[in-house]
Design a protein around this motif. Structure first.
Motif, mmCIF file in Angstrom:
data_model
loop_
_atom_site.group_PDB
_atom_site.id
_atom_site.type_symbol
_atom_site.label_atom_id
_atom_site.label_comp_id
_atom_site.label_asym_id
_atom_site.label_seq_id
_atom_site.Cartn_x
_atom_site.Cartn_y
_atom_site.Cartn_z
ATOM 1 N N CYS A 143 -12.498 -28.431 33.094
ATOM 2 C CA CYS A 143 -13.272 -29.665 33.130
ATOM 3 C C CYS A 143 -14.227 -29.651 34.308
ATOM 4 O O CYS A 143 -13.887 -29.143 35.383
ATOM 5 C CB CYS A 143 -12.344 -30.877 33.260
ATOM 6 N N ASN A 146 -16.219 -33.984 38.973
ATOM 7 C CA ASN A 146 -17.091 -35.088 39.364
ATOM 8 C C ASN A 146 -16.237 -36.232 39.897
ATOM 9 O O ASN A 146 -15.006 -36.144 39.933
ATOM 10 C CB ASN A 146 -17.970 -35.549 38.184
ATOM 11 N N ASN A 148 -15.449 -39.028 38.690
ATOM 12 C CA ASN A 148 -14.636 -39.770 37.729
ATOM 13 C C ASN A 148 -13.506 -38.965 37.102
ATOM 14 O O ASN A 148 -12.657 -39.516 36.414
ATOM 15 C CB ASN A 148 -15.534 -40.307 36.607
ATOM 16 N N VAL A 149 -13.509 -37.651 37.347
ATOM 17 C CA VAL A 149 -12.494 -36.789 36.735
ATOM 18 C C VAL A 149 -11.771 -36.009 37.821
ATOM 19 O O VAL A 149 -12.408 -35.314 38.613
ATOM 20 C CB VAL A 149 -13.128 -35.794 35.724
ATOM 21 N N PHE A 181 -8.330 -28.887 26.914
ATOM 22 C CA PHE A 181 -9.450 -29.346 27.734
ATOM 23 C C PHE A 181 -10.400 -30.256 26.959
ATOM 24 O O PHE A 181 -11.057 -31.113 27.553
ATOM 25 C CB PHE A 181 -10.201 -28.156 28.334
ATOM 26 N N GLU A 182 -10.452 -30.084 25.655
ATOM 27 C CA GLU A 182 -11.278 -30.989 24.853
ATOM 28 C C GLU A 182 -10.699 -32.401 24.883
ATOM 29 O O GLU A 182 -11.432 -33.394 24.799
ATOM 30 C CB GLU A 182 -11.381 -30.470 23.421
ATOM 31 N N TYR A 184 -8.955 -33.608 27.561
ATOM 32 C CA TYR A 184 -9.142 -34.109 28.923
ATOM 33 C C TYR A 184 -10.598 -34.457 29.223
ATOM 34 O O TYR A 184 -10.906 -35.452 29.878
ATOM 35 C CB TYR A 184 -8.646 -33.077 29.945
ATOM 36 N N CYS A 185 -11.497 -33.604 28.769
ATOM 37 C CA CYS A 185 -12.927 -33.808 29.054
ATOM 38 C C CYS A 185 -13.732 -33.399 27.831
ATOM 39 O O CYS A 185 -14.291 -32.292 27.789
ATOM 40 C CB CYS A 185 -13.364 -33.033 30.297
ATOM 41 N N ARG A 188 -17.966 -30.630 25.011
ATOM 42 C CA ARG A 188 -18.627 -29.327 25.035
ATOM 43 C C ARG A 188 -18.737 -28.763 23.625
ATOM 44 O O ARG A 188 -17.749 -28.620 22.908
ATOM 45 C CB ARG A 188 -17.864 -28.355 25.932
#
Length: 206
Positions: A143, A146, A148-149, A181-182, A184-185, A188
């Motif tokens: 991820c 930033n 926010n994460v 990961f998709e 979690y964030c 992509r």
């Protein structure tokens, strides 16, 4: 205590054996490059001691074929012999796939799919445009960091390699835990594409 020591050295032996052959799968890639017009290989890798596990869809002229590189032998009959003999037989059998270079050998099997189904499979795979998918080396793994994460780390997760083989080129796509990961964030494109792609392969190799 003796059992724990045996288990420790067994795990180490498996890891060393697998490490020796894991990167030798190029022998299989090159074989398919010479003997087919186009081949797509989906390969799963784990951070632990998982055996080699590959699924192939290949085209030669107008002939489509599926293959599977996997230990498909049955071990149920081992239970009928004395425990120590069974343990020795099973450990030697299970170690074979780790010690054998990934190539056309006893673990390389034709996966029987009806011709009409194979045509449908090839068309659906082609529609996903696998040669245009961007992997983690392009989009980045995990991820993005930033405000926010929080930093998210997954250890000993599942890796997915997709090898796209033609007469002129071998292109490899590498992803690490794309499904996790998709979640979690999300967002992509490459990761979303490979999730659809591998789900499609699973639907035919079942």
């Amino acid at each position: 205590m003796k059992k724990n020591i045996f288990l420790f050295f067994f795990i180490i032996a498996v890891q060393l054996a697998y490490a020796q052959v894991r990167d030798e799968s190029t022998a299989l890639y090159k074989f398919m490059q010479v003997n087919a017009d186009s081949t797509i290989i989906v390969q799963y890798t784990g951070g632990w001691i998982d055996p080699p596990n590959l699924y192939l869809l290949s085209k030669k002229g107008d002939t489509l074929t599926c293959y599977m590189y996997k230990d498909v032998r049955k071990y149920s009959s081992i239970n009928k012999v004395p425990r120590r003999i069974a343990a020795t037989i099973s450990s030697r059998l299970m170690m074979e796939i780790y010690k054998t270079p990934i190539d056309v050998n006893q673990f390389f099997n034709v996966f029987d799919i009806k011709p009409d189904t194979l045509i449908k499979f090839w068309r659906e795979v082609s529609a996903l445009k696998p040669w245009d998918i961007k992997d983690d080396s392009v989009d980045g793994g995990g991820c993005p960091l930033n405000k926010n994460v929080n930093s998210i780390s997954i250890e000993d997760g599942l890796g997915i390699w997709v090898h796209l083989i033609t007469k002129n080129n071998i292109k490899s796509l590498v992803f690490y835990e794309p499904d996790s990961f998709e979640k979690y964030c999300p967002g992509r494109k490459g990761r979303q594409s490979i999730i659809k792609f591998t789900k499609l392969f699973h639907s035919y190799f079942k």
